[in-house]
Design an enzyme around this catalytic site. Structure first.
Site, short mmCIF file in Angstrom:
data_model
loop_
_atom_site.label_atom_id
_atom_site.label_comp_id
_atom_site.label_asym_id
_atom_site.label_seq_id
_atom_site.Cartn_x
_atom_site.Cartn_y
_atom_site.Cartn_z
N ARG A 7 -12.22 -15.62 -7.42
CA ARG A 7 -13.21 -14.73 -6.97
C ARG A 7 -12.70 -13.35 -7.36
N GLU A 47 -2.96 4.22 -5.16
CA GLU A 47 -1.53 4.70 -5.72
C GLU A 47 -0.76 4.22 -4.71
N TRP A 86 -0.87 -2.21 -6.91
CA TRP A 86 -1.73 -3.21 -6.35
C TRP A 86 -3.13 -3.51 -7.10
N CYS A 101 -18.63 1.86 -7.39
CA CYS A 101 -18.12 0.44 -7.74
C CYS A 101 -17.77 -0.34 -6.42
N GLN A 120 -13.55 -32.76 23.22
CA GLN A 120 -14.56 -31.36 23.42
C GLN A 120 -13.65 -30.00 22.79
N GLU A 124 -10.24 -3.44 -0.98
CA GLU A 124 -11.54 -2.85 -0.92
C GLU A 124 -11.99 -2.06 0.24
N GLY A 125 -10.98 -1.59 1.21
CA GLY A 125 -11.13 -1.09 2.26
C GLY A 125 -10.85 -1.95 3.39
N HIS A 183 -10.05 -3.71 7.11
CA HIS A 183 -10.67 -4.10 8.20
C HIS A 183 -10.97 -2.63 9.20
P1 TGC Z 1 -15.90 11.14 1.59
O1 TGC Z 1 -15.79 12.61 1.68
O2 TGC Z 1 -16.61 10.38 2.67
O3 TGC Z 1 -16.85 10.80 0.24
C1 TGC Z 1 -16.64 11.48 -0.95
C2 TGC Z 1 -17.75 11.11 -1.84
O4 TGC Z 1 -17.97 9.99 -1.81
C3 TGC Z 1 -19.44 9.56 -1.33
N1 TGC Z 1 -19.43 8.31 -0.83
C4 TGC Z 1 -19.75 7.24 -1.27
N2 TGC Z 1 -20.53 6.96 -2.42
C5 TGC Z 1 -20.95 5.76 -2.72
N3 TGC Z 1 -20.56 4.56 -2.09
C6 TGC Z 1 -19.89 4.67 -1.15
N4 TGC Z 1 -19.28 3.85 -0.53
C7 TGC Z 1 -19.23 6.06 -0.36
N5 TGC Z 1 -18.70 6.50 0.45
C8 TGC Z 1 -18.59 7.89 0.42
C9 TGC Z 1 -19.77 10.83 -0.24
O5 TGC Z 1 -21.10 10.76 -0.17
C10 TGC Z 1 -19.25 11.68 -0.99
O6 TGC Z 1 -19.94 12.41 -2.18
P2 TGC Z 1 -20.23 13.65 -2.58
O7 TGC Z 1 -21.44 13.70 -3.55
O8 TGC Z 1 -20.78 14.65 -1.20
O9 TGC Z 1 -18.96 14.15 -2.97
O10 TGC Z 1 -14.76 10.56 1.39
P3 TGC Z 1 -13.42 10.47 2.00
O11 TGC Z 1 -12.42 10.95 1.22
O12 TGC Z 1 -13.47 11.09 3.36
O13 TGC Z 1 -13.09 8.79 2.14
C11 TGC Z 1 -13.96 8.05 2.67
C12 TGC Z 1 -13.47 6.43 3.05
C13 TGC Z 1 -12.26 6.45 3.73
C14 TGC Z 1 -14.22 5.98 3.48
C15 TGC Z 1 -13.05 6.15 1.37
O14 TGC Z 1 -12.20 6.82 0.94
C16 TGC Z 1 -12.74 4.51 1.40
O15 TGC Z 1 -13.56 3.87 1.29
N6 TGC Z 1 -11.47 4.14 1.52
C17 TGC Z 1 -11.00 3.06 1.33
C18 TGC Z 1 -10.39 2.63 -0.11
C19 TGC Z 1 -10.70 1.41 -0.67
O16 TGC Z 1 -11.66 0.62 -0.34
N7 TGC Z 1 -9.99 1.11 -1.71
C20 TGC Z 1 -10.30 0.12 -2.59
C21 TGC Z 1 -9.51 0.08 -3.99
S1 TGC Z 1 -9.90 -1.21 -5.13
C22 TGC Z 1 -9.61 -2.66 -4.41
O17 TGC Z 1 -9.04 -2.89 -3.63
C23 TGC Z 1 -9.85 -3.84 -5.32
S2 TGC Z 1 -9.36 -5.23 -4.84
C24 TGC Z 1 -10.09 -6.27 -6.20
C25 TGC Z 1 -10.15 -7.68 -5.98
O18 TGC Z 1 -8.97 -8.36 -6.35
O19 TGC Z 1 -11.06 -8.18 -5.55
P1 FAD Z 2 -2.56 1.96 4.05
O1 FAD Z 2 -3.98 2.92 3.49
O2 FAD Z 2 -1.47 2.75 3.92
O3 FAD Z 2 -3.01 1.50 5.35
C1 FAD Z 2 -2.14 0.91 6.23
C2 FAD Z 2 -2.61 0.87 7.62
O4 FAD Z 2 -3.28 2.02 8.33
C3 FAD Z 2 -4.01 -0.26 7.53
O5 FAD Z 2 -4.31 -0.96 8.55
C4 FAD Z 2 -5.39 0.88 7.63
O6 FAD Z 2 -6.46 0.19 8.31
C5 FAD Z 2 -4.58 2.04 8.56
N1 FAD Z 2 -5.25 3.00 8.26
C6 FAD Z 2 -5.05 3.96 7.41
N2 FAD Z 2 -5.89 5.01 7.50
C7 FAD Z 2 -6.28 5.05 8.67
C8 FAD Z 2 -7.17 5.97 9.30
N3 FAD Z 2 -7.82 7.16 8.90
N4 FAD Z 2 -7.53 5.38 10.53
C9 FAD Z 2 -7.07 4.32 11.07
N5 FAD Z 2 -6.28 3.38 10.66
C10 FAD Z 2 -6.08 3.94 9.11
N6 FAD Z 2 -6.68 -1.52 -5.54
C11 FAD Z 2 -7.15 -0.93 -6.68
O7 FAD Z 2 -7.36 0.08 -6.75
N7 FAD Z 2 -7.47 -1.96 -7.59
C12 FAD Z 2 -7.15 -3.37 -7.46
O8 FAD Z 2 -7.61 -3.99 -8.33
C13 FAD Z 2 -6.44 -3.62 -6.19
N8 FAD Z 2 -6.40 -5.14 -5.91
C14 FAD Z 2 -5.52 -5.50 -4.88
C15 FAD Z 2 -4.99 -6.84 -4.79
C16 FAD Z 2 -4.15 -6.91 -3.71
C17 FAD Z 2 -3.67 -8.33 -3.69
C18 FAD Z 2 -4.12 -6.19 -2.62
C19 FAD Z 2 -3.23 -6.73 -1.25
C20 FAD Z 2 -4.51 -4.70 -2.89
C21 FAD Z 2 -5.08 -4.52 -3.94
N9 FAD Z 2 -5.63 -2.94 -4.08
C22 FAD Z 2 -6.15 -2.74 -5.17
C23 FAD Z 2 -5.35 -1.99 -3.12
C24 FAD Z 2 -6.13 -2.16 -1.75
O9 FAD Z 2 -7.38 -1.52 -1.94
C25 FAD Z 2 -5.27 -1.32 -0.75
O10 FAD Z 2 -4.26 -2.05 -0.44
C26 FAD Z 2 -6.12 -0.70 0.49
O11 FAD Z 2 -7.26 0.19 0.05
C27 FAD Z 2 -5.16 -0.39 1.57
O12 FAD Z 2 -4.38 0.62 1.14
P2 FAD Z 2 -2.91 0.50 1.74
O13 FAD Z 2 -2.47 -0.85 1.02
O14 FAD Z 2 -2.11 1.73 0.89
O15 FAD Z 2 -2.56 0.72 3.21
#
Ligand code: TGC
Ligand code: FAD
Length: 405
Positions: A110, A153, A182, A259, A300, A384-385, A387
């Protein structure tokens, strides 16, 4: 050779994928014939192509690359992208159902489809130029080219806005420096959608192609989770990227976060598949496994586990169905998607743990899919963010006060 009754049971039960999908509240009635066809086609693909081989690939920590062509053929790459760009032109409910079935097979399969569709094709389709769409989308839809998505990063995971990967303007091209970590699919991807800061500090998306000088993708080893998915780094050492490879349609963190909305939606659905597989296996095992002269399903405490599992799966199915309706109507908010991702991943991880207990010692072996799902979900609850980040997104939404910093 005479087989013991237990060996016979093992071989018999593992010889075929016996999965039967639970639908306690007749959610099927809410789906169209097209949804059911898409779902059933993906389910058949998993039974035929994935179930027989996935445990072996997970044990060897290898992505089964031979599945890519078939995944393209069933439309699993960017199913919501229109036909003119090679996509299947399906709605978001179909996308969700596909992700559910793929993750029933394995979260890593997936993941590969999520990344290709939501994190590579979605940004090119949504923010790309016409030339970029024509060049990349059809090949990505068929699986001829595979992509990855670089946001995280080494020092910036939950807080991607702190990223240091950057590019500098050099006339007809830019010079990209930095590193991503990652990254799913990185070790074999043909292209990477990379998010980096320009000289004004604004986040922009660039399409980096394998073969560009200074671009490398070292593989990440020693994972206990998502072993059938290839994870790696993206390293950019003065990479010359033509300006025509910059996505023109968006600047700022909202680009990658948009995205993520699509991918998180797919995960909310996907993990229902993993949970259904654990529940189905636990239900069957509990009726067949005899202890104290009775099937363990007669106790049970086992029934409590099974009853709670099907209750939580049903709630997750209904949540996703409603989310699918809202997303199809362009009304699903990022915060609603966060709630569904967080709730459903947590639901699946709890069910995997309970299902493992029902399987007793057998539950820790690769004879059953439970432990693999359980370990996979440890990644899914983080990527993807995390928990907790999704909890804070909901907290921010209901209070109007950000607790991130
Ligand atoms: P913040 O100041 O709240 O927002 C910045 C700008 O972004 C807008 N915005 C969004 N727009 C669309 N969708 C959303 N979900 C949005 N959330 C915020 C917001 O309105 C603002 O827009 P503008 O026009 O004012 O500039 O941003 P922040 O720096 O305070 O961060 C918010 C936070 C912590 C929620 C965000 O950074 C976050 O979601 N962090 C988690 C990072 C994450 O999910 N990384 C994933 C990496 S990719 C991955 O994990 C792929 S796994 C793939 C796989 O194998 O399936
Ligand atoms: P951190 O951000 O260092 O967080 C560590 C802990 O601190 C977590 O429990 C978190 O919830 C907590 N924490 C952080 N900030 C706060 C706060 N403000 N308040 C309270 N608690 C907080 N990324 C990509 O870009 N592309 C990919 O394709 C991709 N694929 C992945 C595949 C795998 C198998 C894995 C494991 C990760 C992948 N990622 C990818 C990265 C993934 O999105 C990150 O691991 C994730 O966003 C968390 O970042 P981190 O691991 O640096 O943890």
């Amino acid at each position: 050779m005479q087989l013991s009754a237990y060996s016979y049971f093992l071989i018999h039960s593992m010889a075929a994928d016996l999965f039967q999908a639970p639908d306690y509240f007749n959610v099927d009635d809410l789906l169209t014939d097209e949804h059911k066809l898409v779902r059933d086609t993906t389910r058949a693909f998993i039974k035929k192509e994935v179930s027989p081989i996935i445990e072996d690939y997970a044990q060897r920590a290898e992505f089964p690359k031979q599945l890519i062509k078939g995944l393209g053929e069933i439309g699993a790459f960017g199913p919501f992208v229109p036909h003119e760009y090679g996509g299947a032109g399906l709605d978001y409910m179909s996308y969700g159902l596909m992700m559910q079935e793929l993750e029933r097979g394995d979260s890593g399969i997936r993941s590969t489809a999520s990344v290709q569709g939501s994190l590579v094709m979605f940004p090119i389709y949504t923010f790309g130029s016409e030339a970029q769409k024509k060049k990349y989308l059809p090949k990505l839809a068929s699986g001829e080219w595979m992509g990855c998505f670089g946001l995280t990063e080494p020092d910036h995971g939950s807080n991607p806005n702190g990223m240091i990967t950057n590019f500098k303007d050099k006339g007809d091209h830019v010079i990209l420096n930095g590193a991503k970590m990652w990254i799913s699919n990185a070790p074999f991807a043909d292209i990477a959608v990379v998010w980096a800061k320009n000289e004004q500090g604004e986040v922009q998306g660039l399409i980096v192609e394998r073969g560009m000088k200074g671009f490398t993708t070292p593989k990440t080893h020693n994972k206990w989770s998502l072993r059938a998915s290839a994870t790696g780094e993206l390293v950019f050492d003065n990479v010359k990227v033509p300006k025509e490879n910059i996505l023109p349609g968006v600047k700022g963190l909202k680009g990658p976060l948009n995205c993520l909305n699509s991918a998180r939606f797919g995960i909310a659905w996907g993990v229902i598949g993993a949970a259904m597989d654990c529940y189905d296996s636990a239900l069957r095992y509990s009726k067949e496994r005899i202890q104290f002269g009775k099937p363990i399903a007669a106790f049970q405490l086992t029934q409590k586990k099974l009853a709670e599992m099907i209750t939580e799966i049903t709630k997750a199915q209904l949540l996703c169905w409603r989310l699918g309706v809202l997303r199809n109507e362009h009304r699903a908010t990022p915060q609603q998607i966060s709630m569904a991702k967080r709730n459903n991943v947590n639901m699946a991880i709890q069910i995997a743990r309970e299902a493992r207990q029902i399987h007793g010692a057998m539950g820790i072996t690769g004879e059953y899919s439970i432990m693999r799902h359980s370990m996979n979900l440890e990644s899914v609850i983080t990527y993807e963010g995390t928990h907790d980040i999704h909890l804070l997104i909901t907290g921010y939404d209901v209070t109007g006060i950000s607790a991130f910093e």
